[in-house]
Design a protein around this motif. Structure first.
Motif, PDB file in Angstrom:
ATOM      1  N   VAL A  57       0.841  -1.195   0.000  1.00 23.28           N
ATOM      2  CA  VAL A  57       0.000   0.000   0.000  1.00 23.28           C
ATOM      3  C   VAL A  57       0.875   1.242   0.000  1.00 23.28           C
ATOM      4  N   GLY A  58       0.231   2.358  -0.318  1.00 21.76           N
ATOM      5  CA  GLY A  58       0.925   3.635  -0.354  1.00 21.76           C
ATOM      6  C   GLY A  58       0.172   4.594  -1.243  1.00 21.76           C
ATOM      7  N   PRO A  59       0.418   5.885  -1.118  1.00 22.59           N
ATOM      8  CA  PRO A  59      -0.298   6.883  -1.915  1.00 22.59           C
ATOM      9  C   PRO A  59       0.111   6.835  -3.385  1.00 22.59           C
ATOM     10  N   ASN A  60      -0.635   7.551  -4.212  1.00 22.17           N
ATOM     11  CA  ASN A  60      -0.234   7.706  -5.606  1.00 22.17           C
ATOM     12  C   ASN A  60       1.154   8.336  -5.668  1.00 22.17           C
ATOM     13  N   GLY A  61       2.010   7.799  -6.544  1.00 19.72           N
ATOM     14  CA  GLY A  61       3.367   8.318  -6.650  1.00 19.72           C
ATOM     15  C   GLY A  61       4.329   7.729  -5.646  1.00 19.72           C
ATOM     16  N   ALA A  62       3.869   6.726  -4.872  1.00 17.38           N
ATOM     17  CA  ALA A  62       4.724   6.127  -3.851  1.00 17.38           C
ATOM     18  C   ALA A  62       5.777   5.207  -4.445  1.00 17.38           C
ATOM     19  N   GLY A  63       5.572   4.765  -5.708  1.00 17.34           N
ATOM     20  CA  GLY A  63       6.545   3.895  -6.361  1.00 17.34           C
ATOM     21  C   GLY A  63       6.122   2.439  -6.431  1.00 17.34           C
ATOM     22  N   LYS A  64       4.865   2.145  -6.130  1.00 15.42           N
ATOM     23  CA  LYS A  64       4.406   0.743  -6.103  1.00 15.42           C
ATOM     24  C   LYS A  64       4.514   0.089  -7.479  1.00 15.42           C
ATOM     25  N   SER A  65       3.962   0.738  -8.491  1.00 16.06           N
ATOM     26  CA  SER A  65       4.012   0.160  -9.850  1.00 16.06           C
ATOM     27  C   SER A  65       5.441   0.108 -10.370  1.00 16.06           C
ATOM     28  N   THR A  66       6.230   1.127 -10.060  1.00 19.25           N
ATOM     29  CA  THR A  66       7.631   1.138 -10.496  1.00 19.25           C
ATOM     30  C   THR A  66       8.390  -0.038  -9.903  1.00 19.25           C
ATOM     31  N   MET A  67       8.169  -0.321  -8.621  1.00 22.59           N
ATOM     32  CA  MET A  67       8.865  -1.439  -7.997  1.00 22.59           C
ATOM     33  C   MET A  67       8.477  -2.757  -8.661  1.00 22.59           C
ATOM     34  N   MET A  68       7.202  -2.916  -8.978  1.00 21.95           N
ATOM     35  CA  MET A  68       6.775  -4.144  -9.645  1.00 21.95           C
ATOM     36  C   MET A  68       7.405  -4.260 -11.034  1.00 21.95           C
ATOM     37  N   LYS A  69       7.509  -3.148 -11.732  1.00 19.88           N
ATOM     38  CA  LYS A  69       8.144  -3.168 -13.054  1.00 19.88           C
ATOM     39  C   LYS A  69       9.623  -3.549 -12.949  1.00 19.88           C
ATOM     40  N   LEU A  70      10.289  -3.088 -11.917  1.00 23.47           N
ATOM     41  CA  LEU A  70      11.696  -3.443 -11.707  1.00 23.47           C
ATOM     42  C   LEU A  70      11.843  -4.930 -11.409  1.00 23.47           C
ATOM     43  N   ILE A  71      10.938  -5.475 -10.608  1.00 21.01           N
ATOM     44  CA  ILE A  71      10.977  -6.904 -10.302  1.00 21.01           C
ATOM     45  C   ILE A  71      10.771  -7.720 -11.565  1.00 21.01           C
ATOM     46  N   LEU A  72       9.844  -7.265 -12.408  1.00 27.57           N
ATOM     47  CA  LEU A  72       9.508  -8.003 -13.619  1.00 27.57           C
ATOM     48  C   LEU A  72      10.505  -7.780 -14.750  1.00 27.57           C
TER      49      LEU A  72
END
Length: 265
Positions: A57-72
């Motif tokens: 969890v985290g607010p918009n712009g927290a980096g959640k999607s970016t972290m998933m893209k880095l993992i993938l």
């Protein structure tokens, strides 16, 4: 429909998990998009063990999607490192599958439900081999699990939001990955689809697979998760839901204050 790199498949996928290794380990991860004035992620550290179901969890712009893209592997790691079952991520991404945000998928692409779910098998086949019996069985099983077998020949653009999300999770199930990343899977889906998704996640975790679910819906956490990661460019909380979703952490991340006494509610 989705730009997922086939970094390894077929014989190149033979990277068995290392003994007692984490399903996912992220150490000192940092990332900045070109032109940005500051980092999207900095000093991110986390460890997820086999069989764990974890909310992100985290607010918009927290980096959640970016972290998933880095993992993938959809973004290149700039600093820090990521390991998957003890192997560096770029040699072991065949063990990872992702349900992307619904808005990131081109639903107008002329393709059927069965064809989309079959895409989950490409990591094993490559692009130029036709699916065999094992692949067709995996696709049929995934569609049956997500209760979409009856719409297998429909075009994905004709489906409701809940049906489309079921298709994407079926695609991920057909992949038969050991680590599943779900990026905002609950957006614009009906209650029946939400419950089916959580039932499926629970089942695959009992099989020893690990799931990381990004969500804005804080209300579901105490019902469906025992552990939550609170990300705001870095990890500001990691642990049981009630210990992480404190008024202080929420106020810090979302930029508002609680009235006196709410800490005890």
């Amino acid at each position: 429909m989705l730009n997922v790199p086939l970094l390894c498949y077929g014989k190149n996928c033979d990277h068995p998990p290392m003994a007692e290794s984490a399903a996912l380990e992220v150490k000192n991860l940092g990332f900045t998009y070109g032109g940005n004035t500051g980092p999207v992620l900095h000093d991110v550290n986390l460890r997820i063990t086999p069989g764990e179901k974890v909310a992100l969890v985290g607010p918009n712009g927290a980096g959640k999607s970016t972290m998933m893209k880095l993992i993938l592997g959809l973004e290149k790691i700039q600093s820090g490192n990521i390991t998957i079952y003890g192997h560096t991520a770029n040699t072991c991404r065949h063990r990872v599958a992702m349900v992307p945000q619904k808005s990131s998928v081109d639903w107008s692409f002329p393709v059927s439900v069965r064809q989309v779910v079959t895409m989950g098998r490409y990591v094993h086949l490559g692009w130029f081999r036709n699916p065999g019996k094992k692949d067709r069985e995996a696709v049929d099983s995934a569609m049956e699990t997500m209760e979409i077998s009856h719409i297998a020949d429909k075009q994905v653009g004709e489906l409701s939001g809940g049906q489309q999300q079921r298709v994407m999770l079926a695609r991920t199930l057909a992949h038969d990955a050991d680590l599943l990343l779900l990026d905002e899977p609950l957006n614009h889906v009906d209650i029946a689809t939400q419950e089916l998704m959580f039932h499926t996640i629970e089942r695959i975790c009992k099989m020893g697979k690990s799931v990381l679910v990004s969500t804005h819906d804080l209300g579901i956490l105490t019902v469906h998760f025992s552990r939550v990661l609170f990300l705001d460019k870095t990890i500001i909380g990691d642990g049981p839901v009630k210990e992480v979703l404190t008024p202080q952490n929420i106020a810090r991340a979302y930029g508002f204050e609680f009235h006196k006494g709410m800490e005890n509610e």
